[in-house]
Design a protein around this motif. Structure first.
Motif, PDB file in Angstrom:
ATOM      1  N   VAL A  57       0.876  -1.168   0.000  1.00 59.47           N
ATOM      2  CA  VAL A  57       0.000   0.000   0.000  1.00 59.47           C
ATOM      3  C   VAL A  57       0.915   1.221   0.000  1.00 59.47           C
ATOM      4  O   VAL A  57       1.632   1.471   0.965  1.00 59.47           O
ATOM      5  CB  VAL A  57      -0.922   0.029   1.239  1.00 59.47           C
ATOM      6  CG1 VAL A  57      -1.847   1.233   1.180  1.00 59.47           C
ATOM      7  CG2 VAL A  57      -1.735  -1.256   1.341  1.00 59.47           C
ATOM      8  N   ASP A  58       0.896   1.936  -1.112  1.00 59.00           N
ATOM      9  CA  ASP A  58       1.794   3.073  -1.279  1.00 59.00           C
ATOM     10  C   ASP A  58       0.967   4.359  -1.217  1.00 59.00           C
ATOM     11  O   ASP A  58       0.269   4.704  -2.173  1.00 59.00           O
ATOM     12  CB  ASP A  58       2.503   2.923  -2.630  1.00 59.00           C
ATOM     13  CG  ASP A  58       3.557   4.008  -2.841  1.00 59.00           C
ATOM     14  OD1 ASP A  58       3.449   5.079  -2.207  1.00 59.00           O
ATOM     15  OD2 ASP A  58       4.480   3.769  -3.647  1.00 59.00           O
ATOM     16  N   LEU A  59       1.031   5.039  -0.088  1.00 56.78           N
ATOM     17  CA  LEU A  59       0.228   6.249   0.086  1.00 56.78           C
ATOM     18  C   LEU A  59       0.794   7.401  -0.738  1.00 56.78           C
ATOM     19  O   LEU A  59       0.050   8.234  -1.246  1.00 56.78           O
ATOM     20  CB  LEU A  59       0.156   6.617   1.576  1.00 56.78           C
ATOM     21  CG  LEU A  59      -0.620   7.879   1.925  1.00 56.78           C
ATOM     22  CD1 LEU A  59      -2.081   7.791   1.484  1.00 56.78           C
ATOM     23  CD2 LEU A  59      -0.555   8.162   3.429  1.00 56.78           C
ATOM     24  N   GLU A  60       2.105   7.425  -0.875  1.00 54.79           N
ATOM     25  CA  GLU A  60       2.714   8.528  -1.633  1.00 54.79           C
ATOM     26  C   GLU A  60       2.231   8.517  -3.081  1.00 54.79           C
ATOM     27  O   GLU A  60       1.882   9.552  -3.627  1.00 54.79           O
ATOM     28  CB  GLU A  60       4.243   8.421  -1.573  1.00 54.79           C
ATOM     29  CG  GLU A  60       4.758   8.743  -0.172  1.00 54.79           C
ATOM     30  CD  GLU A  60       6.250   8.489  -0.007  1.00 54.79           C
ATOM     31  OE1 GLU A  60       6.876   7.886  -0.901  1.00 54.79           O
ATOM     32  OE2 GLU A  60       6.776   8.895   1.046  1.00 54.79           O
ATOM     33  N   ARG A  61       2.206   7.342  -3.693  1.00 51.69           N
ATOM     34  CA  ARG A  61       1.783   7.213  -5.090  1.00 51.69           C
ATOM     35  C   ARG A  61       0.293   6.879  -5.224  1.00 51.69           C
ATOM     36  O   ARG A  61      -0.209   6.748  -6.345  1.00 51.69           O
ATOM     37  CB  ARG A  61       2.619   6.156  -5.802  1.00 51.69           C
ATOM     38  CG  ARG A  61       4.098   6.547  -5.960  1.00 51.69           C
ATOM     39  CD  ARG A  61       4.940   5.369  -6.453  1.00 51.69           C
ATOM     40  NE  ARG A  61       4.434   4.811  -7.693  1.00 51.69           N
ATOM     41  CZ  ARG A  61       4.031   3.544  -7.856  1.00 51.69           C
ATOM     42  NH1 ARG A  61       4.073   2.705  -6.845  1.00 51.69           N
ATOM     43  NH2 ARG A  61       3.576   3.128  -9.018  1.00 51.69           N
TER      44      ARG A  61
END
Lengths: 467, 211
Positions: free
Chosen positions: B145-149
């Motif tokens: 889970v990539d919050l930045e992207r």
């Protein structure tokens, strides 16, 4: 430009700052606090070195963890600790508290309207999901979590995303034995427990206009079970007549000014809603739930559904688990299912009109010997009113227990539980797994249907009792 | 509050709809709680234990590849019901840091952000697809889970974009607290109240005229 919905008018009047990205800092006009969340929140505010910004806008009472036993002799140790914590915190902060035994004490969502604290156009919050009940007064009311509660105490504001709007029109006249509880259960069964996710719901239509305040409170109460954080009804002459002369309602010149403002709050005729639903109430029968979500609901003459016939995996999975937990078989009629307990009470159905409708059916009849049945009034004022009308005698003569006001068996945080494996017909709002006690099986229904079940000893159609 | 940026961890499927906060944590565990660390044992108690108190082997978080998962794949309306923030605290105590579901109970959703837990709304089809790619026997149940992207990466590397309110995203990335931010706005709150008091005096002048 399209007109504005009631929701939008009230929201706009409470915007302290537009934070961008559909988030707003909102002013909180009324904050209600109960014994479960209040003591810790006030302690946390203090521990963070903050102060309660507007203690005069917060009101407290004990409802969740206190016992409903006569004389409150059965109060749990935890309940006593929380009650003492609430008293001490409220006193230190200068928050008005309605203590046990005083007129004013009761379930927070019952006393807000009853005391005239909940007014049209106010933004009201409480650390309890059924705060949506109070939207029936034409208020914007919703439940919050513990951290948000501290935010409200310290700042008198909250950061919230603006929801979309939905209008549900209930049109037509209700059939015999059908109540506002059946209307809202039917709606949840129709659009699902997630159907209201992301929406502020306005209930409208002729059935709502012709309904008393207490019926509207029941409808709005279950908004959260529809997935909507808030539900509301436009304030009208019924609302104003209910509020006039209430204990904390404005009076004199302030009343006149308030009334002028309240009359502007209804949705404009050209207001647009993001979703509209229309329900013909003439086709609705008394309802009862069969599963462990309020959306798992049936008309009383229906049969328990077969999970095998459900197309969606997640629905089928949930239905299989629910039937196993509830001890029910698909394809059998729901009516006739034996019942061990009946609970009349909770913020959904503990008001004087609920007790009157229950007493009307209980009068001259007897609770089945296999059933234990409780009546728990929603507030001290309702208890006194019911006793003045002699309703408590109708109940006790029929074999019901008459108890002290509080949340009681709705959430079972007060030691008042249904034993594991036993089955209850309850006028409350949640049939969740373990809600009324570990292993307890709950069927939600109206007060009239609850009495019918108590008398018959099994789930029964109230219309068979000649209502 | 701890910042949340990118999380690669085991994901567990719990795909039933309408998992409510009563199921996540029972009320009496919250009433008696003196400290959050007590809650982990009771998280999902209704599903995790059999009536005799032993572990239910059928429950996903009791199964070996999923025990200690940091990501939950859930059904619609996850966290519906009671406003109890204890549901989020209990999940944090068993190590859950993100939940992927088609939709959430709204109060629960808000409560997640107050505690640095990331709720990700993804289409039901995407959740079911990700769940179908979990291969517990081969130990491949890892989801990113990539919050930045704003992307979820499935075990087989397929990317699913998700939406999240910018304000919430920034607060999570930085570990910022709403209360601290609002306290800095005292002047604008005071000004609002002053204006509002003139317009709606009955909201503020609460007199007990009758008892």
């Amino acid at each position: 430009m399209a007109g504005r919905a009631m929701f939008q008018k009230i929201w706009d009047d409470h915007v302290v700052a537009d934070l961008g990205d559909n988030f707003f800092l909102l002013h909180i006009d009324r904050h209600m606090m109960h014994d479960l969340g209040g003591p810790a929140a006030m302690r946390d505010v203090h521990q963070r070195g903050l102060r309660i910004r507007n203690p005069e806008l917060t009101f407290a009472t004990a409802d969740h963890a206190i016992s409903s036993a006569q004389g409150r002799a059965g109060t749990t140790e935890t309940g006593v600790r929380l009650l003492d914590g609430l008293r001490a915190g409220a006193r230190a902060a200068g928050v008005r508290m309605f203590d046990v035994g005083e007129p004013g004490q009761g379930i927070v969502h019952v006393i807000g309207p009853e005391l005239g604290l909940t007014l049209p156009g106010v933004l009201l919050v409480c650390g309890d999901s059924h705060t949506c009940t109070q939207g029936a007064m034409g208020a914007l009311a919703f439940g919050i979590g513990s951290t948000e509660l501290i935010h409200v105490l310290a700042t008198q504001t909250l950061v919230q995303p603006r929801p979309k709007t939905m209008r549900v029109c209930f049109e037509g006249a209700m059939g015999p034995g059908v109540t506002s509880k059946d209307l809202i259960l039917h709606l949840i069964g129709t659009i699902g427990a997630a159907g209201g996710n992301g929406y502020a719901v306005e209930y409208a239509g002729s059935a709502i206009r012709n309904m008393g305040i207490e019926g509207r409170l029941t409808i709005c109460n279950l908004s959260i079970e529809l997935g909507a954080k808030m539900g509301m009804v436009a304030p009208d002459d019924t609302t104003f007549a209910y509020l006039k002369e209430r204990r904390f309602a404005p009076s004199g010149e302030l009343w006149d000014r308030a009334l002028g403002y309240w009359r502007t709050l209804t949705s404009d005729v050209d207001a647009e809603f993001d979703r509209e639903v229309e329900i013909d109430v003439g086709r609705i029968a008394p309802h009862v739930t069969w599963g462990t979500s309020p959306e798992q609901v049936l008309p009383i003459d229906g049969v328990i559904p077969d999970p095998g016939a459900m197309a969606q995996t997640s629905k089928r999975t949930a239905a299989i688990a629910a039937l196993a937990y509830m001890g029910l078989e698909p394809g059998k009629p729901i009516a006739g299912t034996p019942v061990d307990w009946v609970f009349i009470g909770s913020c959904t159905n503990s008001r004087i009109s609920d007790l009157r409708s229950a007493a009307e059916i209980a009068r001259g009849r007897r609770v089945a010997p296999t059933v234990r049945a409780w009546v728990v009034p929603g507030s001290e004022a309702i208890k006194r009113q019911a006793e003045a009308e002699g309703l408590h005698r109708v109940f006790t003569e029929a074999g019901f227990e008459w108890r002290e006001p509080g949340c009681s068996m709705c959430l079972a945080a007060n030691g008042e539980t249904i034993p594991a494996g036993q089955r209850s017909v309850s006028t409350s709002n949640r049939n969740f797994v373990g809600r009324q006690g570990p292993g307890a099986r709950t069927h939600l229904a109206s007060p009239a249907m609850a009495v019918a079940a108590a008398i018959a000893g099994h789930i029964a159609d109230v219309r068979s009792l000649g209502v | 509050m701890k910042p949340f940026r990118v999380l690669s961890a085991t994901a567990a499927p719990l795909l039933s709809d309408n998992i409510d906060t009563d199921v996540i944590i029972r009320i009496e565990k919250l009433v008696g709680m003196t400290d959050h660390s007590e809650l982990g044992r009771w998280c999902f108690g209704a599903l995790r234990y059999l009536p005799d108190g032993s572990e239910n082997p059928e429950f996903v978080l009791n199964q070996s590849p999923y025990r200690g998962s940091e990501i939950l794949l859930a059904g619609a309306n996850f966290g519906c019901g009671s406003s109890r923030e204890g549901a989020v605290w209990a999940m944090m105590q068993i190590g859950l840091k993100a939940v992927l579901a088609p939709s959430f109970g709204e109060i629960f959703y808000n409560n997640c952000f107050q505690n640095g837990v990331l709720p990700v709304a993804l289409a039901r089809s995407a959740i079911e697809e990700i769940a179908s790619e979990l291969e517990p026997d081969a130990g491949r149940a890892v989801v990113t889970v990539d919050l930045e992207r704003q992307r979820v990466v499935s075990p087989r590397g397929k990317e699913h974009a998700f939406e999240i309110p910018g304000l919430r995203r920034e607060a999570l990335l930085e570990g910022l607290d709403d209360i601290g931010i609002t306290l800095k706005r005292e002047a604008v709150i005071a000004a609002h109240q002053e204006r509002d008091r003139m317009r709606r005096p009955w909201v503020y002048e609460i007199a007990e005229v009758r008892s």
